[in-house]
Write a protein that holds these residues in place. Structure first.
Motif, short mmCIF file in Angstrom:
data_model
loop_
_atom_site.label_atom_id
_atom_site.label_comp_id
_atom_site.label_asym_id
_atom_site.label_seq_id
_atom_site.Cartn_x
_atom_site.Cartn_y
_atom_site.Cartn_z
N ILE A 188 13.11 8.71 -7.64
CA ILE A 188 14.12 7.67 -7.31
C ILE A 188 14.01 6.52 -8.31
CG2 ILE A 188 14.96 6.08 -5.53
CD1 ILE A 188 13.66 8.01 -3.47
N GLY A 189 12.76 6.17 -8.65
CA GLY A 189 12.54 5.08 -9.61
C GLY A 189 13.18 5.41 -10.95
N ALA A 190 13.00 6.66 -11.40
CA ALA A 190 13.59 7.06 -12.70
C ALA A 190 15.11 6.99 -12.62
CB ALA A 190 13.14 8.47 -13.06
N ALA A 191 15.67 7.45 -11.48
CA ALA A 191 17.14 7.41 -11.33
C ALA A 191 17.63 5.97 -11.31
CB ALA A 191 17.54 8.13 -10.04
N VAL A 192 16.92 5.11 -10.56
CA VAL A 192 17.33 3.70 -10.46
C VAL A 192 17.22 3.01 -11.83
CG1 VAL A 192 16.70 1.47 -9.46
CG2 VAL A 192 16.89 3.47 -8.00
N SER A 193 16.15 3.36 -12.57
CA SER A 193 15.97 2.68 -13.87
C SER A 193 17.09 3.04 -14.84
CB SER A 193 14.59 2.98 -14.46
OG SER A 193 14.51 4.33 -14.75
N LEU A 194 17.70 4.22 -14.65
CA LEU A 194 18.86 4.57 -15.48
C LEU A 194 20.07 3.69 -15.14
CD1 LEU A 194 18.73 8.48 -15.49
CD2 LEU A 194 18.16 6.93 -17.37
N LEU A 195 20.10 3.25 -13.88
CA LEU A 195 21.23 2.42 -13.43
C LEU A 195 21.04 0.93 -13.74
CD1 LEU A 195 21.87 3.96 -9.90
CD2 LEU A 195 23.24 4.30 -11.95
N VAL A 196 19.79 0.57 -14.10
CA VAL A 196 19.49 -0.86 -14.27
C VAL A 196 20.41 -1.56 -15.27
CG1 VAL A 196 17.72 -2.43 -15.19
CG2 VAL A 196 17.15 -0.84 -13.39
N PRO A 197 20.67 -1.01 -16.47
CA PRO A 197 21.56 -1.74 -17.39
C PRO A 197 22.93 -2.03 -16.78
CG PRO A 197 20.48 0.07 -18.53
CD PRO A 197 20.15 0.22 -17.08
N ALA A 198 23.48 -1.04 -16.05
CA ALA A 198 24.80 -1.26 -15.43
C ALA A 198 24.71 -2.32 -14.34
CB ALA A 198 25.31 0.05 -14.85
N VAL A 199 23.62 -2.28 -13.57
CA VAL A 199 23.45 -3.26 -12.49
C VAL A 199 23.33 -4.67 -13.08
CG1 VAL A 199 21.88 -4.03 -10.66
CG2 VAL A 199 22.38 -1.62 -10.91
N LEU A 200 22.57 -4.78 -14.18
CA LEU A 200 22.39 -6.11 -14.80
C LEU A 200 23.72 -6.61 -15.36
CD1 LEU A 200 18.97 -5.72 -16.63
CD2 LEU A 200 19.46 -6.93 -14.52
N HIS A 201 24.49 -5.69 -15.89
CA HIS A 201 25.80 -6.06 -16.44
C HIS A 201 26.70 -6.61 -15.32
CE1 HIS A 201 28.92 -5.97 -19.43
NE2 HIS A 201 29.73 -5.35 -18.58
#
Lengths: 129, 325
Positions: free
Chosen positions: B24-37
């Protein structure tokens, strides 16, 4: 060697890939819109940290990395391990670390610039009132 | 390796948590740039909630699955009398999980100890005072180091050094204190402790450093907004206070779990310029604790009913059997 913040890392990436750049170049190459003064402070801080060299040309500073990325990473890793191994946590050190963990030194030019903006905003508000 | 019933359960729970948390952490970390944007376009207080939620998502979901599915399926379907072999892969995952837990607990304990030590030290050398025009008492420390911080986790205290009290005019001092008060109201030090206690994805590898830094930045902006509350004069006072304290050479960070007025010295220009652009509005609190609590409990109950079905439990048990080997 101090750890770098996200903006500092972005700036270093730009300088590593494009070499010699001034504040204007870096501001344009950054992915997000940032104030000129913010980029200027970041470059100045990196210069003071010893990561960048600079030369003056046409009344503007041109910054360039003092180390390649590989050299910088090697140096940082070395210093981290060295510091970590040589730091038994005595109470005296603990107390000092409370107070002087990270002393911020700000660029006087930037602070002058910010104060000028504050004065100007204050005048603007007074006029409106 | 052959393990008894309960030890095998513990080993399986740890192994499941580690694998789920990593995935889940790996999946979430892929989403982090979009979330920060996306967070850049939100109001800071809302952005802090979103980023904190995203950061806590992997451990929370993993814990929920382990406690809500893996443990019940093992307890209900595994014969108690058997001593079964546990494979090295399962054992290694469990040990890595245990190492992550130990590290995060140590990190939290160490940060908490330093924070408590800092508060005690300040109370020892300082004096509680009620500054003119202020309702909340603050701890004033004599000495030359300029700082204004909120220290403590459960009962945070405002601590300010005498040079800052003397240097700031009343309007600026009030704005700076309101900024720290906003951190106190939103329990930012406690949230910081939560972040410190969050287990690593892999022992000693946190994996969400950028997200946590951005959370810190938005927390400062949110506190600025709350302190200013849309008032242009307050906005200018807070901007002036920031610059004045920075000129004094303030310590941006004094101890972990301590919030400082100049929390991140890299953000000063951005914060001041933001305050001057327009007086930011404070976000109106829309707290409806009872409906939210009832909704949360109802969701958990529905999930529990759905997941504790015999078919689900036996499927999970089969997966656990596979993991054990």
């Amino acid at each position: 060697m101090e750890a770098l913040g996200p903006l500092e890392v972005s700036v270093m990436e730009i300088l590593w890939s494009h070499g010699d750049s001034n504040v204007h170049d870096v501001t344009q190459r950054l992915g997000r819109p940032l104030a000129y003064t913010t980029v200027m402070t970041t470059l100045d801080r990196l210069y003071k940290k010893g990561l960048l060299g600079r030369r003056k040309a046409d009344r503007a500073f041109f910054y360039s990395p003092r180390w390649s990325r590989a050299e910088w990473e090697q140096k940082r890793a070395g210093e981290f391990v060295e510091g970590f191994l040589a730091a038994p946590e005595t109470s005296g050190e603990l107390l000092v670390s409370y107070l002087v963990d990270a002393v911020g030194r700000y660029d006087e030019t930037l602070l002058d610039e910010l104060e000028r903006k504050i004065r100007s905003k204050r005048r603007e508000l007074r006029r409106k009132a | 390796m052959t393990l008894p019933y309960l030890l095998r359960l513990l080993c399986l729970c740890f192994a499941c948590f580690f694998l789920l948390h990593l995935a889940i952490g790996a999946a979430v970390s892929l989403l982090v740039p979009a979330v920060l944007h996306r967070a850049e376009r939100m109001r800071p207080r809302h952005a802090t909630r979103v980023l904190l939620g995203v950061r806590l998502l992997p451990p929370v979901i993993s814990a929920f699955v382990v406690l809500g599915l893996c443990a019940p399926s093992y307890l209900l379907l595994e014969p108690a009398a058997t001593n079964e072999e546990v494979g090295w892969a399962c054992l290694s995952a469990a040990l890595l999980c245990a190492a992550s837990f130990v590290l995060s607990i140590y990190r939290g304990w160490s940060a908490g100890r330093r924070s408590i030590g800092y508060v005690r030290y300040c109370q020892l050398v300082g004096r509680q005072e009620r500054l003119p025009g202020e309702n909340t008492p603050v701890w004033v420390i004599e000495g030359s180091a300029p700082f204004l911080v909120l220290a403590g986790i459960l009962k945070p205290r405002l601590i300010i050094s005498r040079p800052v009290v003397n240097a700031l005019p009343s309007g600026q001092l009030a704005a700076a204190l309101r900024h720290e008060e906003a951190h106190r109201v939103s329990r930012d030090n406690f949230k910081r402790l939560l972040l410190v206690l969050t287990p690593d994805l892999f022992p000693a590898w946190r994996g969400f450093v950028r997200l946590e830094k951005e959370w810190n930045r938005f927390t400062e902006w949110a506190a600025d907004d709350d302190a200013v509350a849309g008032d242009s004069q307050r906005s200018i006072s807070l901007a002036s206070a920031l610059v004045r304290v920075a000129r004094m050479g303030a310590c941006p960070q004094t101890a972990p779990l301590v919030t400082s007025l100049l929390a991140d010295n890299q953000d000063l220009a951005e914060r001041v310029e933001r305050l001057l652009r327009e007086a930011p509005e404070a976000e109106v609190a829309e707290r409806q604790p009872l409906p939210a609590l009832i909704g949360g409990l109802a969701s958990i109950a529905v999930l529990a009913v759905l997941t504790l079905q015999p078919a689900t439990l036996s499927a999970v048990h089969r997966l656990l059997e596979g993991l054990t080997r």
